[in-house]
Design a protein around this motif. Structure first.
Motif, PDB file in Angstrom:
ATOM      1  N   PHE A 133     -19.404  73.460   7.440  1.00 15.65           N
ATOM      2  CA  PHE A 133     -18.325  73.348   6.450  1.00 15.65           C
ATOM      3  C   PHE A 133     -17.366  72.203   6.766  1.00 15.65           C
ATOM      4  N   VAL A 134     -16.968  72.091   8.056  1.00 13.83           N
ATOM      5  CA  VAL A 134     -15.969  71.090   8.417  1.00 13.83           C
ATOM      6  C   VAL A 134     -16.570  69.692   8.360  1.00 13.83           C
ATOM      7  N   ASN A 135     -17.727  69.505   9.034  1.00 10.26           N
ATOM      8  CA  ASN A 135     -18.283  68.159   9.148  1.00 10.26           C
ATOM      9  C   ASN A 135     -19.249  67.807   8.026  1.00 10.26           C
ATOM     10  N   PHE A 136     -20.285  68.633   7.851  1.00 10.32           N
ATOM     11  CA  PHE A 136     -21.341  68.248   6.908  1.00 10.32           C
ATOM     12  C   PHE A 136     -20.839  68.284   5.456  1.00 10.32           C
ATOM     13  N   LEU A 137     -20.218  69.402   5.058  1.00 11.19           N
ATOM     14  CA  LEU A 137     -19.741  69.504   3.684  1.00 11.19           C
ATOM     15  C   LEU A 137     -18.366  68.875   3.506  1.00 11.19           C
ATOM     16  N   LYS A 138     -17.806  68.413   4.610  1.00 12.39           N
ATOM     17  CA  LYS A 138     -16.537  67.666   4.590  1.00 12.39           C
ATOM     18  C   LYS A 138     -15.376  68.455   3.981  1.00 12.39           C
ATOM     19  N   PHE A 139     -15.344  69.771   4.202  1.00 11.64           N
ATOM     20  CA  PHE A 139     -14.172  70.543   3.794  1.00 11.64           C
ATOM     21  C   PHE A 139     -13.032  70.344   4.778  1.00 11.64           C
ATOM     22  N   GLY A 140     -13.343  69.698   5.929  1.00 15.60           N
ATOM     23  CA  GLY A 140     -12.329  69.471   6.944  1.00 15.60           C
ATOM     24  C   GLY A 140     -11.904  70.761   7.617  1.00 15.60           C
ATOM     25  N   VAL A 141     -10.976  70.643   8.548  1.00 13.96           N
ATOM     26  CA  VAL A 141     -10.410  71.847   9.157  1.00 13.96           C
ATOM     27  C   VAL A 141      -9.457  72.430   8.126  1.00 13.96           C
ATOM     28  N   SER A 142      -9.883  73.513   7.488  1.00 15.58           N
ATOM     29  CA  SER A 142      -9.115  74.003   6.338  1.00 15.58           C
ATOM     30  C   SER A 142      -9.318  75.506   6.163  1.00 15.58           C
ATOM     31  N   ILE A 143      -8.458  76.088   5.351  1.00 18.92           N
ATOM     32  CA  ILE A 143      -8.595  77.513   5.042  1.00 18.92           C
ATOM     33  C   ILE A 143      -9.967  77.792   4.452  1.00 18.92           C
ATOM     34  N   LEU A 144     -10.438  76.865   3.589  1.00 15.80           N
ATOM     35  CA  LEU A 144     -11.736  77.058   2.959  1.00 15.80           C
ATOM     36  C   LEU A 144     -12.847  77.159   4.010  1.00 15.80           C
ATOM     37  N   SER A 145     -12.849  76.202   4.954  1.00 10.56           N
ATOM     38  CA  SER A 145     -13.874  76.233   6.008  1.00 10.56           C
ATOM     39  C   SER A 145     -13.787  77.522   6.811  1.00 10.56           C
ATOM     40  N   GLY A 146     -12.558  77.895   7.169  1.00  8.96           N
ATOM     41  CA  GLY A 146     -12.374  79.106   7.980  1.00  8.96           C
ATOM     42  C   GLY A 146     -12.823  80.350   7.241  1.00  8.96           C
ATOM     43  N   ALA A 147     -12.438  80.439   5.961  1.00 14.61           N
ATOM     44  CA  ALA A 147     -12.795  81.630   5.188  1.00 14.61           C
ATOM     45  C   ALA A 147     -14.306  81.711   5.013  1.00 14.61           C
ATOM     46  N   LEU A 148     -14.948  80.566   4.759  1.00 14.67           N
ATOM     47  CA  LEU A 148     -16.399  80.566   4.604  1.00 14.67           C
ATOM     48  C   LEU A 148     -17.077  80.984   5.908  1.00 14.67           C
ATOM     49  N   THR A 149     -16.547  80.485   7.026  1.00 13.23           N
ATOM     50  CA  THR A 149     -17.127  80.864   8.318  1.00 13.23           C
ATOM     51  C   THR A 149     -16.998  82.375   8.542  1.00 13.23           C
ATOM     52  N   LEU A 150     -15.802  82.898   8.265  1.00 11.94           N
ATOM     53  CA  LEU A 150     -15.618  84.354   8.399  1.00 11.94           C
ATOM     54  C   LEU A 150     -16.538  85.100   7.440  1.00 11.94           C
ATOM     55  N   ALA A 151     -16.700  84.564   6.238  1.00 10.70           N
ATOM     56  CA  ALA A 151     -17.567  85.217   5.245  1.00 10.70           C
ATOM     57  C   ALA A 151     -18.995  85.294   5.769  1.00 10.70           C
ATOM     58  N   ILE A 152     -19.467  84.189   6.351  1.00 10.69           N
ATOM     59  CA  ILE A 152     -20.842  84.179   6.869  1.00 10.69           C
ATOM     60  C   ILE A 152     -20.985  85.158   8.019  1.00 10.69           C
ATOM     61  N   MET A 153     -19.941  85.227   8.844  1.00  9.51           N
ATOM     62  CA  MET A 153     -19.986  86.177   9.955  1.00  9.51           C
ATOM     63  C   MET A 153     -20.044  87.612   9.429  1.00  9.51           C
ATOM     64  N   ASN A 154     -19.345  87.862   8.323  1.00 10.47           N
ATOM     65  CA  ASN A 154     -19.274  89.214   7.776  1.00 10.47           C
ATOM     66  C   ASN A 154     -20.485  89.608   6.955  1.00 10.47           C
ATOM     67  N   LEU A 155     -21.194  88.620   6.441  1.00 12.15           N
ATOM     68  CA  LEU A 155     -22.299  88.930   5.520  1.00 12.15           C
ATOM     69  C   LEU A 155     -23.272  89.977   6.058  1.00 12.15           C
ATOM     70  N   PRO A 156     -23.795  89.809   7.282  1.00  7.55           N
ATOM     71  CA  PRO A 156     -24.775  90.804   7.762  1.00  7.55           C
ATOM     72  C   PRO A 156     -24.197  92.210   7.776  1.00  7.55           C
ATOM     73  N   VAL A 157     -22.926  92.323   8.205  1.00  5.21           N
ATOM     74  CA  VAL A 157     -22.306  93.653   8.277  1.00  5.21           C
ATOM     75  C   VAL A 157     -22.190  94.251   6.879  1.00  5.21           C
ATOM     76  N   ILE A 158     -21.753  93.431   5.931  1.00 10.41           N
ATOM     77  CA  ILE A 158     -21.591  93.927   4.558  1.00 10.41           C
ATOM     78  C   ILE A 158     -22.952  94.285   3.963  1.00 10.41           C
ATOM     79  N   ILE A 159     -23.960  93.461   4.234  1.00  7.18           N
ATOM     80  CA  ILE A 159     -25.294  93.749   3.690  1.00  7.18           C
ATOM     81  C   ILE A 159     -25.820  95.065   4.253  1.00  7.18           C
ATOM     82  N   ILE A 160     -25.651  95.255   5.562  1.00 10.54           N
ATOM     83  CA  ILE A 160     -26.165  96.486   6.177  1.00 10.54           C
ATOM     84  C   ILE A 160     -25.433  97.709   5.613  1.00 10.54           C
ATOM     85  N   ALA A 161     -24.094  97.615   5.554  1.00  8.65           N
ATOM     86  CA  ALA A 161     -23.325  98.752   5.040  1.00  8.65           C
ATOM     87  C   ALA A 161     -23.693  99.038   3.586  1.00  8.65           C
ATOM     88  N   SER A 162     -23.847  97.983   2.772  1.00  2.70           N
ATOM     89  CA  SER A 162     -24.160  98.178   1.353  1.00  2.70           C
ATOM     90  C   SER A 162     -25.568  98.747   1.179  1.00  2.70           C
TER      91      SER A 162
END
Lengths: 284, 251
Positions: free
Chosen positions: A126-155
Motif C-alpha cells: 500500500f505505501v510503496n507499490f500503490l503509492k498511498f504513502g504512509v497514511s490512514i488509508l494504508s494503515g486501515a487497509l493493512t489492518l483490514a488484511i490482517m483481520n480478513l482471515p479472522v472475519i472469514i473464519i468467524a463468518s
C-alpha cells in the motif's frame, strides 16, 4: 475402586482444574488492576480531549484516540464486506474440492501469521507499490488484511451453524440460491458474524506492528484531514512514550494504556452482549 | 390423467445405485403413497420431482421425468425456480423459519414476486384457512412460528407450501414427528387438499398409506416392486416381496 478413593480423586481433579483456571485469570486481573491503579489518576477530560504538549510529556492523547478510531472504522469498511462475501462463497457456493480445501487451509494459517509480517506487507503493497504513502488509508487497509482471515473464519462458522433445513425449505419453495442465502441464511447468521467482526476489530485497535510502518506518526499534534494523512494511534503512542521519551510521568503511560484497554474492553463487552442476545432468541 | 411420469429413472449417489429403472405414473388430484423400508429410495424418488437431490454432491440422474407430459430434465439444466414453484414440498420435521407466522407464509410470495403487498393478507388468510389454522392463529400472525405446537408448525409448513399455488405437493413422511391424533388430523387435511393438488406422500407407516392414498407404490432396495390401487396392494399384492412387507414379514 473404593468409594472414598473415587471422591478423593474427584476432589484432586477439580482442584487441579480450578488451579489452572486461576492461573489463566489471575494475571489478567492483575494487569487490569495495575493499569487501573496507575492510570486512573491521569484520566480527565483534558487528557482525553487535548493535544499532547512538551514533547508528549504533558497534555492529552486526543489525536491518538481519534487516529485509532479512524483506523478501526475505515478498516472494518474494507474487511467486513470482503470477508463476509468470501465466507458466503466458501460456505454456500464453493464445492468441496482440493482448491477450496487449500483456500480454507490458507485462511486458517493466515490468521496465525504474526502482525509484523502484515505490517511489512502493508508497507510494500500500500505505501510503496500503490503509492498511498504512509497514511490512514494504508494503515486501515493493512489492518483490514490482517483481520480478513479472522472475519472469514468467524463468518463461515456463523453461516455453518444455520440449520441445513432452512436452506432446504427455502430452495424447495423455489427461492434461488442467492435468495436463500439472503433471506433465510444470512439473517440468522448476522449476530455471529457481527460478534466475530467486533472481536477482530478490538484486536486491530490494539495492534502496533501493522500500523508501525504504514500510518503511525511519532508526534503529530493535529488531527488528520483526509485518509491520505498520517495519524497518531494509541498503541503506537503508548510504545513511543514508554520507550522513547525519558522522564515522562508514569501516570501518562498508564493512563494511555487504560484508555486503550478501555476501548478494546468495551468492544469485547459489546460483542458479548450481542452474542448473549442472540442465544436467547435462538430456538431451533 | 397422469401428472408425473417417470421412464427408466436411475439415480446414483456416487457409486451407490439408489434408484433402479423406476417407471411409474402419478395421477392428477389423487394421493399416491410410496411405501417401503428405510433406505429403499422412496425419499430419493420424491426428491427427484423437485430436484432437491441436486444439493447432494456426486448425484447422477438418468432417464426421463415428465410433469404434465413435459420433461423436467433429469440431467440437463432447467429452470429450478419454475419447477419448485410448481412442485412444493413438505418435510419430515416441521421446519418453519424463525420468523412470524405471517412472514413464513409470504416467504414464497416474496421470493417469486407473486403478489403485490396488498394481496398478502388475503393469501395468508386463504393459506391458513385451507390448513384449518386460521381460527387458531388469526390473533397470532405476528408471533414467532417457533412458538407453535408441532402439529400447528406442520400445518403452517403446508400452508407455506400451498401459498405459492403449486400443482403438486410432495410430502416426505409429514406425520412422523406427530402424535396419533395430530397425524389423523393431518391426514384429514390431506384428503381435503387433494381436491386442489396432486399429492405424493412418502411414508413408512403402512396404515397411513392405506388410509389416505388412492394409489400405492412399494419400493425395495431402489426398485419399484409394485404399483397399484391402494386397496389392491393391501388386499391382493401381486409380488411376494410386497406381501411380505405389508404383512410384517419383511427383514
Amino acid at each position: 475402586m473404593g468409594g472414598v478413593k473415587t471422591t478423593t480423586k474427584q476432589k484432586i481433579a477439580f482442584s487441579v482444574l480450578f488451579l489452572c483456571t486461576l492461573i489463566v485469570v489471575l494475571p489478567v486481573l492483575f494487569v487490569l488492576w495495575a493499569i487501573l491503579k496507575g492510570g486512573a489518576p491521569a484520566i480527565n477530560w483534558q487528557f482525553l480531549s487535548t493535544m499532547p504538549r512538551e514533547g508528549m510529556r504533558e497534555g492529552g492523547i486526543y489525536p491518538a484516540i481519534i487516529g485509532t478510531i479512524y483506523l478501526v472504522s475505515l478498516s472494518v469498511l474494507f474487511s467486513l464486506p470482503i470477508g463476509l462475501f468470501a465466507a458466503i462463497y466458501l460456505n454456500e457456493y464453493a464445492k468441496d474440492n482440493l482448491l477450496t480445501r487449500l483456500i480454507r487451509l490458507a485462511i486458517v494459517n493466515l490468521s496465525g501469521v504474526s502482525s509484523v509480517v502484515y505490517g511489512l506487507f502493508g508497507l510494500a503493497l500500500f505505501v510503496n507499490f500503490l503509492k498511498f504513502g504512509v497514511s490512514i488509508l494504508s494503515g486501515a487497509l493493512t489492518l483490514a488484511i490482517m483481520n480478513l482471515p479472522v472475519i472469514i473464519i468467524a463468518s463461515t462458522e456463523a453461516l455453518a451453524s444455520v440449520p441445513f433445513s432452512f436452506r432446504e425449505v427455502s430452495l424447495s419453495l423455489g427461492a434461488s440460491r442467492w435468495q436463500t442465502v439472503r433471506y433465510s441464511v444470512l439473517p440468522n447468521a448476522i449476530p455471529g458474524i457481527l460478534t466475530g467482526a467486533i472481536l477482530s476489530l478490538a484486536r486491530a485497535a490494539g495492534e502496533t506492528a501493522p500500523i508501525l510502518f504504514t500510518v503511525a506518526a511519532f508526534y503529530l499534534p493535529k488531527l488528520p484531514k483526509s485518509i491520505f494523512d498520517q495519524a497518531m494511534a494509541l498503541p503506537y503512542h503508548l510504545y513511543i512514550i514508554s520507550t522513547q521519551i525519558p522522564n515522562i510521568k508514569t501516570e501518562v503511560r498508564y493512563g494511555t494504556a487504560l484508555v486503550l484497554i478501555g476501548i478494546v474492553f468495551s468492544m469485547n463487552i459489546f460483542a458479548v452482549v450481542i452474542r448473549a442476545k442472540f442465544r436467547k432468541k435462538k430456538k431451533w | 390423467m397422469s401428472k408425473i411420469t417417470t421412464k427408466n429413472l436411475n439415480l446414483w449417489y456416487g457409486s451407490f445405485h439408489a434408484l433402479k429403472d423406476v417407471n411409474l405414473s402419478f395421477y392428477e388430484k389423487k394421493i399416491t403413497a410410496i411405501i417401503g423400508p428405510s433406505g429403499c429410495g422412496k425419499s430419493t424418488l420424491l426428491r427427484v420431482f423437485n430436484r432437491m437431490n441436486d444439493l447432494v454432491e456426486g448425484v447422477k440422474v438418468e432417464g426421463d421425468v415428465l410433469i404434465d407430459n413435459e420433461p423436467i430434465c433429469g440431467t440437463g439444466v432447467c429452470d429450478l425456480v419454475k419447477l419448485r414453484k410448481k412442485v412444493g414440498m413438505v418435510f419430515q420435521r416441521p421446519n418453519p423459519f424463525p420468523l412470524s407466522v405471517y412472514e413464513n407464509i409470504v416467504f414464497g410470495l416474496r421470493v417469486h414476486d407473486l403478489a403485490v403487498k396488498k394481496d398478502y393478507d388475503k393469501i395468508v388468510y386463504e393459506s391458513l384457512n385451507s390448513v384449518l389454522l386460521w381460527d387458531d392463529l388469526k390473533d397470532r400472525l405476528r408471533k414467532s412460528a417457533l412458538s407453535l405446537s408441532l402439529e400447528q408448525k406442520q400445518r403452517l409448513c403446508i400452508a407455506r407450501t400451498i401459498a405459492v399455488k403449486p400443482d403438486i405437493v410432495l410430502m416426505d413422511e409429514p406425520c412422523s414427528a406427530l402424535d396419533p391424533q395430530a397425524t389423523a388430523r393431518i391426514e384429514e387435511l390431506m384428503r381435503e387438499l387433494k381436491n386442489s393438488y396432486t399429492i405424493v406422500i412418502v411414508t413408512h407407516n403402512m396404515q397411513q398409506a392405506a388410509r389416505v392414498s388412492e394409489d400405492t407404490g412399494f419400493m425395495l432396495l431402489g426398485e419399484l416392486i409394485e404399483f397399484a390401487r391402494t386397496e389392491d396392494i393391501f388386499t391382493r399384492p401381486q409380488d411376494k416381496r410386497t406381501e411380505d412387507y405389508i404383512t410384517g414379514r419383511y427383514g
